[in-house]
Design an enzyme around this catalytic site. Structure first.
Site, mmCIF file in Angstrom:
data_model
loop_
_atom_site.group_PDB
_atom_site.id
_atom_site.type_symbol
_atom_site.label_atom_id
_atom_site.label_comp_id
_atom_site.label_asym_id
_atom_site.label_seq_id
_atom_site.Cartn_x
_atom_site.Cartn_y
_atom_site.Cartn_z
ATOM 1 N N HIS A 1 0.845 -1.195 0.000
ATOM 2 C CA HIS A 1 0.000 0.000 0.000
ATOM 3 C C HIS A 1 0.872 1.233 0.000
ATOM 4 O O HIS A 1 1.830 1.334 0.761
ATOM 5 C CB HIS A 1 -0.900 0.017 1.244
ATOM 6 C CG HIS A 1 -1.926 1.113 1.178
ATOM 7 N ND1 HIS A 1 -3.192 0.920 0.654
ATOM 8 C CD2 HIS A 1 -1.876 2.420 1.538
ATOM 9 C CE1 HIS A 1 -3.863 2.052 0.702
ATOM 10 N NE2 HIS A 1 -3.092 2.971 1.230
ATOM 11 N N ASP B 1 -14.452 2.965 6.973
ATOM 12 C CA ASP B 1 -13.439 3.860 6.420
ATOM 13 C C ASP B 1 -14.017 4.707 5.288
ATOM 14 O O ASP B 1 -13.717 5.888 5.161
ATOM 15 C CB ASP B 1 -12.227 3.075 5.905
ATOM 16 C CG ASP B 1 -11.209 4.017 5.274
ATOM 17 O OD1 ASP B 1 -10.745 4.916 5.995
ATOM 18 O OD2 ASP B 1 -10.925 3.900 4.076
ATOM 19 N N ARG C 1 -13.689 13.106 6.505
ATOM 20 C CA ARG C 1 -12.383 13.735 6.743
ATOM 21 C C ARG C 1 -11.988 14.641 5.592
ATOM 22 O O ARG C 1 -11.404 15.706 5.789
ATOM 23 C CB ARG C 1 -11.304 12.646 6.932
ATOM 24 C CG ARG C 1 -11.425 11.931 8.254
ATOM 25 C CD ARG C 1 -10.578 10.676 8.250
ATOM 26 N NE ARG C 1 -9.181 10.948 8.002
ATOM 27 C CZ ARG C 1 -8.345 10.117 7.383
ATOM 28 N NH1 ARG C 1 -8.762 8.938 6.942
ATOM 29 N NH2 ARG C 1 -7.099 10.441 7.190
ATOM 30 N N SER D 1 -7.191 4.219 8.778
ATOM 31 C CA SER D 1 -7.847 4.151 7.471
ATOM 32 C C SER D 1 -7.137 3.110 6.584
ATOM 33 O O SER D 1 -7.756 2.199 6.020
ATOM 34 C CB SER D 1 -7.804 5.546 6.823
ATOM 35 O OG SER D 1 -8.056 5.487 5.453
ATOM 36 N N LYS E 1 -8.241 -1.331 5.898
ATOM 37 C CA LYS E 1 -8.451 -1.929 4.573
ATOM 38 C C LYS E 1 -7.467 -3.075 4.336
ATOM 39 O O LYS E 1 -7.825 -4.105 3.764
ATOM 40 C CB LYS E 1 -8.297 -0.857 3.486
ATOM 41 C CG LYS E 1 -9.461 0.124 3.480
ATOM 42 C CD LYS E 1 -9.268 1.252 2.501
ATOM 43 C CE LYS E 1 -8.246 2.240 2.935
ATOM 44 N NZ LYS E 1 -8.370 3.606 2.498
HETATM 45 N N1 URA Z 1 -4.905 6.674 2.050
HETATM 46 C C1 URA Z 1 -5.918 6.090 2.738
HETATM 47 O O1 URA Z 1 -6.412 5.030 2.357
HETATM 48 N N2 URA Z 1 -6.344 6.705 3.838
HETATM 49 C C2 URA Z 1 -5.830 7.859 4.306
HETATM 50 O O2 URA Z 1 -6.269 8.346 5.323
HETATM 51 C C3 URA Z 1 -4.778 8.472 3.572
HETATM 52 C C4 URA Z 1 -4.322 7.839 2.437
#
Ligand code: URA
Length: 440
Positions: free
Chosen positions: A82, A161, A168, A183, A187
């Site tokens: 990620h 999220d 946000r 966040s 995931k």
């Molecule tokens: N990427 C994400 O998935 N969440 C965040 O808060 C920032 C970047």
């Protein structure tokens, strides 16, 4: 639970209990907690922070708010990656097939572009016919057959999220370490891989602008991953300058294929090899040196490129465009940006370069707007390059001729040209584990 009391507790610097966090998040997903109260809570968290324990509990509750994907039908060790988001960051398209060609398994759900940053799903959809929505069986079959499948996030992956992120985004609470960490990791945990490699970006084009904040974010996420039983490592990589020379969806696919063919830009190739080597180490393919060599070899012998082509065919895409780029749809308008003075590029504001690309149509102006896959920027001169008056700094591509002027202004403003060559900057600043930071 009274949301009012929890907001007051956090506002005054208190620590929320596991039960309070669980009730607050499940209540928000169900619609029992109003957006205005959650907004106040997010702002209280932004100012007061969270303990590591609170952040972990928040992550776990968010992960369990939807499907927890079971990847056991895929043989072998699965490794996820990620990136915290950047400009010109197309490493998934390179690293994924390298790792798969070397025997790792990559069953990855990716996101779309966000603000000035690009997203893997948008890039993949610029390949004619490529499907980023597969049912579970097709997804697993593709990984078992090709070693890799890249798809969009399924509708019910960490829905908490999805709701919190949208809030946000409009309440100036994105750039908070506990909120970003929960966040991303919610995931990743829900997506089910055994190991996770995080690419934490740092600099002007990243959400974390300083190295210290990036290190703290990386350690927080590594601790959450390890706490949940997943091997997790992070690399801190540069996002002060866009990565590679291409920004924009099909332009970035072509550049990624150049790397897989062994003729990509040096910065993108190096960051990709370091990410891939770390992913291979995570799945136990050898020492760091052996994994690095294995990754290089998969480029030299063409196996990483062929792996990507096989995945594209399996997901309905036309892989002939990857061998002959002239088959990609072309942007009808382009414009060269010429240097107006001699000197060196001493600063590139990566965020502004990303915004210029969005103006050309490569990103979304609103959540609903479509993407112009052929739009974007090819950078001809980058940080620390010498330029002479009249040199082409970059070429802009678009289907909207009237966007060229504003995009040019934005791109020019992103560059600072000085008299002296600036100092070299590292591409990778550090490797971070839960209890260990190796600075390079
Ligand atoms: N990427 C994400 O998935 N969440 C965040 O808060 C920032 C970047």
């Amino acid at each position: 639970m009274r949301m009012y009391d929890l907001i007051m507790k956090k506002r005054n610097g208190g620590v929320l209990t596991d039960l309070e966090i669980e009730e607050m998040i499940t209540g928000y997903v169900k619609g029992d907690v109003a957006d205005y109260q959650m907004s106040a809570m997010l702002m209280a968290i932004w100012f007061k922070g969270m303990t590591d324990h609170e952040t972990t509990q928040l992550t776990l509750v968010m992960a369990r708010s939807g499907d927890m994907i079971d990847l056991s039908a895929i043989e072998g060790k699965k490794v996820d990656k990620h990136s915290t988001g950047g400009v010109g960051d197309k490493t998934t398209l390179i690293v994924g097939p390298i790792v798969a060609a070397c025997g790792g398994r990559v069953a990855k759900m990716s996101g779309r572009g966000l603000g000035h940053t690009g997203g893997t799903v948008d890039k993949l959809e610029s390949i004619p016919g490529f499907r980023t929505v597969l049912d579970r069986k097709e997804f697993f079959d593709t990984v078992n057959k090709c070693g890799i499948s890249l798809i969009g996030q399924s509708g019910n992956l960490a829905p908490a999220d999805k709701k919190l992120y949208a809030l946000r985004d409009v309440t100036a609470t994105v750039d908070s370490i506990p909120l970003i960490a929960s966040s991303i990791m919610s995931k990743k945990l829900a997506a089910g891989s055994d190991c996770i490699l995080l690419d934490v970006k740092t600099g002007s084009g990243a959400f974390m602008k300083t190295l210290e904040d990036s290190l703290r974010l990386a350690q927080t996420m590594a601790a959450i991953g390890e706490g949940a039983g997943r091997r997790t490592v992070a690399l801190i990589t540069d996002m002060d300058t866009p990565l590679g020379n291409a920004i924009g969806n099909s332009l970035e696919v072509m550049e990624s294929m150049d790397v897989l063919k062994g003729k990509g830009p040096a910065d993108l190739t190096e960051v990709s090899l370091q990410l891939a080597a770390n992913m291979l180490c995570l799945v136990g393919k050898g020492t760091p040196e052996e994994c690095r060599r294995m990754a290089e070899k998969s480029i030299e012998d063409g196996s990483a490129f062929e792996t990507f082509c096989a995945m594209v065919r399996a997901q309905g895409g036309d892989d002939s465009v990857l061998r002959d780029y002239s088959r990609f749809p072309r942007a009808p308008f382009h414009k060269d940006i010429l240097a107006e003075q001699d000197g060196y590029i001493v600063k590139m504001n990566a965020e502004a370069c990303g915004i210029a690309s969005v103006i050309l149509g490569a990103g979304r102006a609103t959540k609903e707007s479509g993407i112009d896959f052929s739009a974007g920027i090819l950078m001809k001169k980058k940080y620390s390059d010498a330029v002479k008056k009249g040199d082409v700094l970059a070429t802009l591509y678009t289907s909207k001729e009237d966007s060229l002027k504003e995009a040019e202004r934005m791109y020019r403003d992103a560059l600072t040209i000085g008299k002296d060559a600036p100092k070299d900057k590292p591409l990778v600043y550090a490797r971070v584990e839960k209890d260990k930071v190796e600075r390079y």
